[in-house]
Enzyme design. Sequence first.
Site, PDB file in Angstrom:
ATOM      1  N   ASN A 117      97.552 108.928  47.447  1.00 55.85           N
ATOM      2  CA  ASN A 117      97.482 107.481  47.629  1.00 55.85           C
ATOM      3  C   ASN A 117      97.426 106.864  46.234  1.00 55.85           C
ATOM      4  O   ASN A 117      96.375 106.876  45.587  1.00 55.85           O
ATOM      5  CB  ASN A 117      96.225 107.144  48.446  1.00 55.85           C
ATOM      6  CG  ASN A 117      96.096 105.663  48.738  1.00 55.85           C
ATOM      7  OD1 ASN A 117      96.969 104.861  48.360  1.00 55.85           O
ATOM      8  ND2 ASN A 117      95.023 105.283  49.387  1.00 55.85           N
TER       9      ASN A 117
ATOM     10  N   ARG B 266     100.830 107.918  51.012  1.00 52.90           N
ATOM     11  CA  ARG B 266     100.527 106.677  51.718  1.00 52.90           C
ATOM     12  C   ARG B 266     101.314 105.559  51.035  1.00 52.90           C
ATOM     13  O   ARG B 266     101.228 105.390  49.818  1.00 52.90           O
ATOM     14  CB  ARG B 266      99.024 106.389  51.620  1.00 52.90           C
ATOM     15  CG  ARG B 266      98.660 105.143  52.339  1.00 52.90           C
ATOM     16  CD  ARG B 266      97.186 104.891  52.306  1.00 52.90           C
ATOM     17  NE  ARG B 266      96.911 103.657  53.024  1.00 52.90           N
ATOM     18  CZ  ARG B 266      95.713 103.145  53.140  1.00 52.90           C
ATOM     19  NH1 ARG B 266      94.675 103.758  52.618  1.00 52.90           N
ATOM     20  NH2 ARG B 266      95.530 102.023  53.803  1.00 52.90           N
TER      21      ARG B 266
ATOM     22  N   HIS C 270      96.902  98.777  57.760  1.00 55.58           N
ATOM     23  CA  HIS C 270      95.949  99.749  58.314  1.00 55.58           C
ATOM     24  C   HIS C 270      96.569 100.446  59.535  1.00 55.58           C
ATOM     25  O   HIS C 270      95.844 100.948  60.401  1.00 55.58           O
ATOM     26  CB  HIS C 270      94.637  99.091  58.806  1.00 55.58           C
ATOM     27  CG  HIS C 270      93.770  98.522  57.726  1.00 55.58           C
ATOM     28  ND1 HIS C 270      93.082  97.347  57.878  1.00 55.58           N
ATOM     29  CD2 HIS C 270      93.472  98.955  56.476  1.00 55.58           C
ATOM     30  CE1 HIS C 270      92.388  97.086  56.780  1.00 55.58           C
ATOM     31  NE2 HIS C 270      92.624  98.058  55.896  1.00 55.58           N
TER      32      HIS C 270
ATOM     33  N   ARG D 252      88.752  88.980  50.387  1.00 56.27           N
ATOM     34  CA  ARG D 252      89.879  88.172  50.875  1.00 56.27           C
ATOM     35  C   ARG D 252      89.389  87.112  51.848  1.00 56.27           C
ATOM     36  O   ARG D 252      88.505  87.356  52.656  1.00 56.27           O
ATOM     37  CB  ARG D 252      90.912  89.058  51.582  1.00 56.27           C
ATOM     38  CG  ARG D 252      91.548  90.087  50.670  1.00 56.27           C
ATOM     39  CD  ARG D 252      92.691  90.791  51.399  1.00 56.27           C
ATOM     40  NE  ARG D 252      93.112  91.979  50.676  1.00 56.27           N
ATOM     41  CZ  ARG D 252      93.116  93.206  51.184  1.00 56.27           C
ATOM     42  NH1 ARG D 252      92.751  93.414  52.437  1.00 56.27           N
ATOM     43  NH2 ARG D 252      93.506  94.221  50.452  1.00 56.27           N
TER      44      ARG D 252
ATOM     45  N   GLU E 208      92.525 108.530  58.010  1.00 57.49           N
ATOM     46  CA  GLU E 208      93.930 108.278  57.675  1.00 57.49           C
ATOM     47  C   GLU E 208      94.566 109.505  57.027  1.00 57.49           C
ATOM     48  O   GLU E 208      95.745 109.779  57.228  1.00 57.49           O
ATOM     49  CB  GLU E 208      94.022 107.071  56.736  1.00 57.49           C
ATOM     50  CG  GLU E 208      93.765 105.767  57.465  1.00 57.49           C
ATOM     51  CD  GLU E 208      93.442 104.606  56.545  1.00 57.49           C
ATOM     52  OE1 GLU E 208      92.310 104.569  56.016  1.00 57.49           O
ATOM     53  OE2 GLU E 208      94.310 103.750  56.354  1.00 57.49           O
TER      54      GLU E 208
END
Length: 398
Positions: A7, A90, A179, A240, A383
């Site tokens: 990743n 990813r 996601h 965010r 994940e």
Amino acid sequence: MKILIVNAGSSSLKYQLIDMNNENTIAKGQAERIGIQGSRLVQKARGQVYEISQPMKDHVEACRLMIDALTDQEHGVVKSMDEIGAVGHRVLHGGMKFTKSVVIDQSVLDAIEENIPLGPLHNPANLMGIKACQEVMPKTPMVAVFDTAFHQTMPPKAYLYGVPMEYYERLKVRRYGFHGTSHRYVSARTAEFLGKKPEELRIITCHLGNGSSVCAVAYGKCVDTSMGITPLEGVIMGTRSGSMDPAVVQYICNNDHLTVDEMLTICNKKSGLVGISGVSSDMRDVMAAADDGNERAIIARDMLVYGVKKYIGSYAAAMGGVDAIVFTAGIGENNDVLRAMVMENMEFLGAKIDPEKNQINGKEIDISAADSKVRVLVIPTNEEIAIARDTLQLVSAL
Ligand code: ADP
């Protein structure tokens, strides 16, 4: 087969080596501050921590150090990289092109590059990570697993924004959602946990972490999700803002003489829990401050709770009902107080938690009350395993 999961971020590269015979993690590591002074690589394997502090000018250098660490005589876990059968990457933004994971070839690299305008923060880094790995492991097959892919089954009524159609057609402006690998893994695991097929269930998955998103999975397919063209939309997150009237951007820009880019940096990095509470982007700190009576922290906490509640209600309405509500990721898995607040007064929906069961954190558990019609579950996301499984499946077919 051993599979390496990578990743890559703009200045970091996280990796995990998984033995697919038993799906155990053999080693886990992270190269940090790539291209910045003070770069280092930290690897955890066999309960030991191995650290290399040396300059890494780019991702190729970081990949080389990762290989050094994995094959180190004393601290390594493999004799040579030949033992690693494939690499799963990813990738943030697959745009409209990728509805599932793919073996990487030149056309895939080109498509990830084409999607840079949609994922300007992540796609260039993901691409650098893939190219760097290809350079140091030229014979190893590589797979791309996209954060957006699972959401590609959404219907137009869910993915279009109400701006002129021209912008969708010309600039691909639409909801993509993120996601996806987590929502896919967690919803599939929920069906397994309940002894049902995904096709039999309407599930709402709440991935609540540093970044948070909610997803409606009807009979095995994503039908709506809270994040949008970027991960900024939806509930408030660590830093965010989540959804708001776009006129807020214009109003603040005009008033404070900011550019749209500057304002969006504020929306991405300085808003949400940290912006509202003024305490922290970490929910643990926000909850602690709220418990001490900090009013802004209380509001920040309540905004997240209220946002998740609203998504659950709207997705239950969108799917004509809900069979399971699932909590996952850092907050969803570990914060029983927040789960209890989200599920408060949800009896109208047929959903009620058992307060005692809910106190158990960090593991797969059904936290619903005995008389709850809707199952309420905690399912830790994974994940990496989802990426590793896709990678194994795709390279086995080569
Ligand atoms: P990311 O989105 O970066 O993967 P995580 O899924 O780890 O982030 O979520 C980070 C959030 O989860 C933080 O707000 C943190 O407070 C919360 N969190 C993580 N671990 C725990 C824990 N053990 N107990 C309570 N909260 C936790």
